[in-house]
Design an enzyme around this catalytic site. Sequence first.
Site, PDB file in Angstrom:
ATOM      1  N   TYR A 155       0.858  -1.192   0.000  1.00  0.00           N
ATOM      2  CA  TYR A 155       0.000   0.000   0.000  1.00  0.00           C
ATOM      3  C   TYR A 155       0.897   1.246   0.000  1.00  0.00           C
ATOM      4  CZ  TYR A 155      -3.564   3.385   1.402  1.00  0.00           C
ATOM      5  OH  TYR A 155      -4.406   4.477   1.445  1.00  0.00           O
TER       6      TYR A 155
HETATM    7  N1  NAP Z   1      -9.327   5.529   4.873  1.00  0.00           N
HETATM    8  C1  NAP Z   1      -8.119   5.986   5.094  1.00  0.00           C
HETATM    9  O1  NAP Z   1      -7.614   5.956   6.230  1.00  0.00           O
HETATM   10  C2  NAP Z   1      -7.312   6.569   3.972  1.00  0.00           C
HETATM   11  C3  NAP Z   1      -6.161   7.296   4.285  1.00  0.00           C
HETATM   12  C4  NAP Z   1      -5.402   7.825   3.249  1.00  0.00           C
HETATM   13  C5  NAP Z   1      -5.787   7.667   1.949  1.00  0.00           C
HETATM   14  N2  NAP Z   1      -6.918   6.955   1.678  1.00  0.00           N
HETATM   15  C6  NAP Z   1      -7.273   6.782   0.279  1.00  0.00           C
HETATM   16  O2  NAP Z   1      -8.517   7.392   0.045  1.00  0.00           O
HETATM   17  C7  NAP Z   1      -9.168   6.758  -1.068  1.00  0.00           C
HETATM   18  C8  NAP Z   1     -10.608   6.444  -0.692  1.00  0.00           C
HETATM   19  O3  NAP Z   1     -10.623   5.522   0.375  1.00  0.00           O
HETATM   20  P1  NAP Z   1     -11.770   5.504   1.494  1.00  0.00           P
HETATM   21  O4  NAP Z   1     -11.091   5.722   2.789  1.00  0.00           O
HETATM   22  O5  NAP Z   1     -12.884   6.373   1.090  1.00  0.00           O
HETATM   23  O6  NAP Z   1     -12.177   3.956   1.477  1.00  0.00           O
HETATM   24  P2  NAP Z   1     -13.321   3.185   0.668  1.00  0.00           P
HETATM   25  O7  NAP Z   1     -14.661   3.587   1.140  1.00  0.00           O
HETATM   26  O8  NAP Z   1     -12.942   1.744   0.737  1.00  0.00           O
HETATM   27  O9  NAP Z   1     -13.141   3.741  -0.811  1.00  0.00           O
HETATM   28  C9  NAP Z   1     -12.352   3.120  -1.785  1.00  0.00           C
HETATM   29  C10 NAP Z   1     -13.216   2.959  -3.012  1.00  0.00           C
HETATM   30  O10 NAP Z   1     -12.404   2.458  -4.086  1.00  0.00           O
HETATM   31  C11 NAP Z   1     -13.205   1.526  -4.773  1.00  0.00           C
HETATM   32  N3  NAP Z   1     -12.398   0.597  -5.552  1.00  0.00           N
HETATM   33  C12 NAP Z   1     -11.587  -0.381  -5.118  1.00  0.00           C
HETATM   34  N4  NAP Z   1     -11.058  -1.036  -6.152  1.00  0.00           N
HETATM   35  C13 NAP Z   1     -11.556  -0.454  -7.271  1.00  0.00           C
HETATM   36  C14 NAP Z   1     -11.394  -0.687  -8.660  1.00  0.00           C
HETATM   37  N5  NAP Z   1     -10.626  -1.683  -9.120  1.00  0.00           N
HETATM   38  N6  NAP Z   1     -12.053   0.102  -9.540  1.00  0.00           N
HETATM   39  C15 NAP Z   1     -12.849   1.092  -9.098  1.00  0.00           C
HETATM   40  N7  NAP Z   1     -13.070   1.353  -7.792  1.00  0.00           N
HETATM   41  C16 NAP Z   1     -12.423   0.584  -6.899  1.00  0.00           C
HETATM   42  C17 NAP Z   1     -13.979   0.803  -3.698  1.00  0.00           C
HETATM   43  O11 NAP Z   1     -15.098   0.153  -4.283  1.00  0.00           O
HETATM   44  P3  NAP Z   1     -15.641  -1.271  -3.768  1.00  0.00           P
HETATM   45  O12 NAP Z   1     -16.655  -0.925  -2.733  1.00  0.00           O
HETATM   46  O13 NAP Z   1     -16.195  -1.872  -5.009  1.00  0.00           O
HETATM   47  O14 NAP Z   1     -14.461  -2.017  -3.223  1.00  0.00           O
HETATM   48  C18 NAP Z   1     -14.362   1.955  -2.792  1.00  0.00           C
HETATM   49  O15 NAP Z   1     -15.576   2.544  -3.181  1.00  0.00           O
HETATM   50  C19 NAP Z   1      -8.309   5.526  -1.394  1.00  0.00           C
HETATM   51  O16 NAP Z   1      -7.475   5.812  -2.483  1.00  0.00           O
HETATM   52  C20 NAP Z   1      -7.484   5.339  -0.145  1.00  0.00           C
HETATM   53  O17 NAP Z   1      -6.274   4.664  -0.399  1.00  0.00           O
HETATM   54  C21 NAP Z   1      -7.693   6.423   2.643  1.00  0.00           C
END
Ligand code: NAP
Length: 268
Positions: A155
Site C-alpha cells: 500500500y
Molecule cells: N481511509 C483511510 O484511512 C485513507 C487514508 C489515506 C488515503 N486513503 C485513500 O482514500 C481513497 C478512498 O478511500 P476511502 O477511505 O474512502 O475507502 P473506501 O470507502 O474503501 O473507498 C475506496 C473505493 O475504491 C473503490 N475501488 C476499489 N477497487 C476499485 C477498482 N478496481 N475500480 C474502481 N473502484 C475501486 C472501492 O469500491 P468497492 O466498494 O467496489 O471495493 C471503494 O468505493 C483511497 O485511495 C485510499 O487509499 C484512505
Amino acid sequence: MSYYQGKRILITGAGSGIGALMAEQLGRRGAEVIVTARRRKPAEDVARRVQAAGGRGHARLLDVSDLDSIAPFRDQLHTEIGEIDILVNNAGVVFGGEFEQVALSEHLNTLQINTLGLIAMSHAFMNDLRNAHQGHLVNIASASAYIGLPFGSTYAASKWAVLGFSESLRLELKERGINNVAVTTVCPSYISTGMFDGVRNPILSPMLTPEKVVKSILRGVKHRQALVVEPPLVRGIDLLKGALPGPVWDEVAKRSGISTSMRHWQGK
Ligand SMILES: NC(=O)c1ccc[n+]([C@@H]2O[C@H](COP(=O)([O-])OP(=O)(O)OC[C@H]3O[C@@H](n4cnc5c(N)ncnc54)[C@H](OP(=O)(O)O)[C@@H]3O)[C@@H](O)[C@H]2O)c1
C-alpha cells in the site's frame, strides 16, 4: 457562485467513503458529477445523492484495474455526456498483514488499482483537462506516501508512486507552459471510512473524519494547491527523517506508533 458550479467532475471509486461524500458535497455546490464505481448499486445510490443535493449526477460502472477498458470508457463518456473538467483518482484498496502471509495477488492488485489504474485514468483524460478552462487532476495518495508502513508495504509503495507521479506531472505541465491544468496530490492520515478498521493511530495523528478530509480537498482544489496534507504535521516527517540518523528515526517511528499502527488492521 461556487467554484464548482457547472464543472463536470469524474470520481473513481465513488460508491463509498470519501469519494461518495465528495460527490455529494460537489452536488451541493452545483457540480455535474460522474460517479464511477465497480458495482452498479453504490454508483446509482451516490448519483441520486448528488441529484438530491442539487447537482447533476450520472452513475457509470468503471473498474480502474481493467486498464484496457479505460480508453473505451472515456470514448463512450464523450459520446454520452462530454469532456470533463476535473478528474478525481480516488479508487483504492489496502491489504494489511505480514508481508509473506498476504497473497502475492493482493500485493499486485494493490499496485494495479492504486497506481496503474490512476496513471491510466490520468493518461486517458489528460486531453479533456487540457481542453477545459480550468482543468484539474486530483490524485488521492496517503500520508503513507511520506513514510514506510510496516504490515502495509505494498500500500505504501503504491502511494509513494502516486506522490512521485503526481508531483512529476505537475512540474512537467508547468515546464510545458500548460497553466490551465492543476495537479493536486492528497495525503491524509487514517480516515474513519472502514478501510483501515483496527489500526492504532500514531500519536499526534487522531482518526480523521471523512467530512474533514473532503472539506480540505475541496478547499485545496479550489485554491489549486499542489498538496493537501491532513493532518498538516505529516509534512514535517520528511524534515525529521532527513535530520535524524537512521536508527534514531526508526526508534521515533516505533515509539510514536507509526511502525505498529497497521499490526492489528482488520479493514475491508
Ligand atoms: N481511509 C483511510 O484511512 C485513507 C487514508 C489515506 C488515503 N486513503 C485513500 O482514500 C481513497 C478512498 O478511500 P476511502 O477511505 O474512502 O475507502 P473506501 O470507502 O474503501 O473507498 C475506496 C473505493 O475504491 C473503490 N475501488 C476499489 N477497487 C476499485 C477498482 N478496481 N475500480 C474502481 N473502484 C475501486 C472501492 O469500491 P468497492 O466498494 O467496489 O471495493 C471503494 O468505493 C483511497 O485511495 C485510499 O487509499 C484512505
